[in-house]
Design a protein around this motif. Structure first.
Motif, PDB file in Angstrom:
ATOM      1  N   LEU A  13      36.140  38.642 138.005  1.00 53.50           N
ATOM      2  CA  LEU A  13      37.243  38.065 137.234  1.00 53.50           C
ATOM      3  C   LEU A  13      36.734  37.295 136.023  1.00 53.50           C
ATOM      4  O   LEU A  13      37.303  37.386 134.931  1.00 53.50           O
ATOM      5  N   VAL A  14      35.662  36.551 136.196  1.00 55.96           N
ATOM      6  CA  VAL A  14      35.086  35.818 135.067  1.00 55.96           C
ATOM      7  C   VAL A  14      34.555  36.792 134.022  1.00 55.96           C
ATOM      8  O   VAL A  14      34.738  36.586 132.819  1.00 55.96           O
ATOM      9  N   ALA A  15      33.926  37.877 134.476  1.00 58.04           N
ATOM     10  CA  ALA A  15      33.420  38.881 133.527  1.00 58.04           C
ATOM     11  C   ALA A  15      34.570  39.541 132.766  1.00 58.04           C
ATOM     12  O   ALA A  15      34.434  39.844 131.569  1.00 58.04           O
ATOM     13  N   LEU A  16      35.707  39.768 133.422  1.00 60.33           N
ATOM     14  CA  LEU A  16      36.860  40.360 132.744  1.00 60.33           C
ATOM     15  C   LEU A  16      37.537  39.376 131.798  1.00 60.33           C
ATOM     16  O   LEU A  16      38.201  39.794 130.841  1.00 60.33           O
ATOM     17  N   SER A  17      37.390  38.104 132.042  1.00 60.61           N
ATOM     18  CA  SER A  17      38.033  37.110 131.183  1.00 60.61           C
ATOM     19  C   SER A  17      37.339  36.990 129.828  1.00 60.61           C
ATOM     20  O   SER A  17      37.984  36.634 128.841  1.00 60.61           O
ATOM     21  N   ILE A  18      36.071  37.292 129.773  1.00 59.29           N
ATOM     22  CA  ILE A  18      35.320  37.127 128.518  1.00 59.29           C
ATOM     23  C   ILE A  18      35.867  38.008 127.398  1.00 59.29           C
ATOM     24  O   ILE A  18      36.154  37.523 126.299  1.00 59.29           O
ATOM     25  N   PRO A  19      36.061  39.335 127.628  1.00 56.52           N
ATOM     26  CA  PRO A  19      36.641  40.148 126.543  1.00 56.52           C
ATOM     27  C   PRO A  19      38.078  39.730 126.194  1.00 56.52           C
ATOM     28  O   PRO A  19      38.469  39.814 125.031  1.00 56.52           O
ATOM     29  N   ALA A  20      38.838  39.272 127.180  1.00 57.94           N
ATOM     30  CA  ALA A  20      40.205  38.834 126.905  1.00 57.94           C
ATOM     31  C   ALA A  20      40.216  37.604 126.000  1.00 57.94           C
ATOM     32  O   ALA A  20      41.033  37.509 125.079  1.00 57.94           O
ATOM     33  N   VAL A  21      39.318  36.683 126.262  1.00 56.97           N
ATOM     34  CA  VAL A  21      39.235  35.476 125.424  1.00 56.97           C
ATOM     35  C   VAL A  21      38.766  35.837 124.016  1.00 56.97           C
ATOM     36  O   VAL A  21      39.315  35.348 123.022  1.00 56.97           O
ATOM     37  N   ILE A  22      37.785  36.710 123.906  1.00 60.17           N
ATOM     38  CA  ILE A  22      37.274  37.108 122.584  1.00 60.17           C
ATOM     39  C   ILE A  22      38.345  37.852 121.793  1.00 60.17           C
ATOM     40  O   ILE A  22      38.509  37.629 120.590  1.00 60.17           O
ATOM     41  N   ALA A  23      39.090  38.746 122.445  1.00 62.85           N
ATOM     42  CA  ALA A  23      40.153  39.486 121.760  1.00 62.85           C
ATOM     43  C   ALA A  23      41.256  38.547 121.274  1.00 62.85           C
ATOM     44  O   ALA A  23      41.764  38.694 120.159  1.00 62.85           O
ATOM     45  N   ALA A  24      41.629  37.584 122.109  1.00 63.11           N
ATOM     46  CA  ALA A  24      42.654  36.626 121.695  1.00 63.11           C
ATOM     47  C   ALA A  24      42.156  35.770 120.538  1.00 63.11           C
ATOM     48  O   ALA A  24      42.906  35.485 119.593  1.00 63.11           O
ATOM     49  N   TRP A  25      40.907  35.371 120.602  1.00 62.70           N
ATOM     50  CA  TRP A  25      40.328  34.565 119.526  1.00 62.70           C
ATOM     51  C   TRP A  25      40.292  35.361 118.218  1.00 62.70           C
ATOM     52  O   TRP A  25      40.593  34.838 117.151  1.00 62.70           O
ATOM     53  N   ALA A  26      39.942  36.659 118.302  1.00 64.15           N
ATOM     54  CA  ALA A  26      39.870  37.491 117.098  1.00 64.15           C
ATOM     55  C   ALA A  26      41.256  37.710 116.487  1.00 64.15           C
ATOM     56  O   ALA A  26      41.383  37.824 115.266  1.00 64.15           O
ATOM     57  N   ASP A  27      42.289  37.760 117.332  1.00 65.17           N
ATOM     58  CA  ASP A  27      43.658  37.941 116.848  1.00 65.17           C
ATOM     59  C   ASP A  27      44.333  36.621 116.506  1.00 65.17           C
ATOM     60  O   ASP A  27      45.517  36.602 116.171  1.00 65.17           O
ATOM     61  N   ARG A  28      43.608  35.528 116.624  1.00 68.02           N
ATOM     62  CA  ARG A  28      44.108  34.184 116.353  1.00 68.02           C
ATOM     63  C   ARG A  28      45.318  33.842 117.228  1.00 68.02           C
ATOM     64  O   ARG A  28      46.312  33.297 116.771  1.00 68.02           O
ATOM     65  N   ARG A  29      45.192  34.214 118.528  1.00 64.52           N
ATOM     66  CA  ARG A  29      46.216  33.876 119.519  1.00 64.52           C
ATOM     67  C   ARG A  29      45.606  32.920 120.524  1.00 64.52           C
ATOM     68  O   ARG A  29      44.393  32.794 120.621  1.00 64.52           O
ATOM     69  N   ALA A  30      46.462  32.303 121.306  1.00 65.48           N
ATOM     70  CA  ALA A  30      45.975  31.446 122.388  1.00 65.48           C
ATOM     71  C   ALA A  30      45.464  32.345 123.518  1.00 65.48           C
ATOM     72  O   ALA A  30      46.144  33.298 123.901  1.00 65.48           O
ATOM     73  N   PRO A  31      44.284  32.076 124.044  1.00 64.44           N
ATOM     74  CA  PRO A  31      43.701  32.948 125.085  1.00 64.44           C
ATOM     75  C   PRO A  31      44.249  32.633 126.475  1.00 64.44           C
ATOM     76  O   PRO A  31      43.526  32.257 127.383  1.00 64.44           O
ATOM     77  N   ARG A  32      45.562  32.800 126.660  1.00 67.54           N
ATOM     78  CA  ARG A  32      46.187  32.433 127.934  1.00 67.54           C
ATOM     79  C   ARG A  32      45.728  33.327 129.079  1.00 67.54           C
ATOM     80  O   ARG A  32      45.367  32.839 130.151  1.00 67.54           O
ATOM     81  N   ALA A  33      45.787  34.628 128.882  1.00 67.96           N
ATOM     82  CA  ALA A  33      45.410  35.556 129.970  1.00 67.96           C
ATOM     83  C   ALA A  33      43.935  35.396 130.322  1.00 67.96           C
ATOM     84  O   ALA A  33      43.562  35.382 131.500  1.00 67.96           O
ATOM     85  N   GLY A  34      43.094  35.258 129.325  1.00 67.41           N
ATOM     86  CA  GLY A  34      41.672  35.059 129.577  1.00 67.41           C
ATOM     87  C   GLY A  34      41.391  33.755 130.293  1.00 67.41           C
ATOM     88  O   GLY A  34      40.533  33.689 131.174  1.00 67.41           O
TER      89      GLY A  34
END
Length: 74
Positions: A13-34
């Motif tokens: 789960l932690v490994a899956l959260s990393i790409p979610a946080v990076i994608a949200a950061w790149a789109d300038r969104r809040a990384p809620r799912a990550g």
């Protein structure tokens, strides 16, 4: 579930959260799912560590991962 299974689930789960946080950061969104995935993963890792007598050392983690993979394949 066994403590090893909680540990491996949490690490996944932690490994899956990393790409979610990076994608949200790149789109300038809040990384809620990550963030939710990261918190759930850390909670699973901590629960597995608390259930294991003596806890886990870093050297024990690969054995736990291979043990869970072997149990799933069997």
């Amino acid at each position: 579930m066994q403590p090893d299974q909680y540990l491996v689930l949490g690490l996944c789960l932690v490994a899956l959260s990393i790409p979610a946080v990076i994608a949200a950061w790149a789109d300038r969104r809040a990384p809620r799912a990550g963030a939710v995935l990261a918190v759930a993963g850390l909670a699973a890792v901590l629960h597995g560590n608390a259930q294991q007598p003596g806890g886990y050392r870093l050297a024990d983690i690969p054995d736990a991962i291979y043990g869970v993979i072997g149990a799933v394949i069997r």
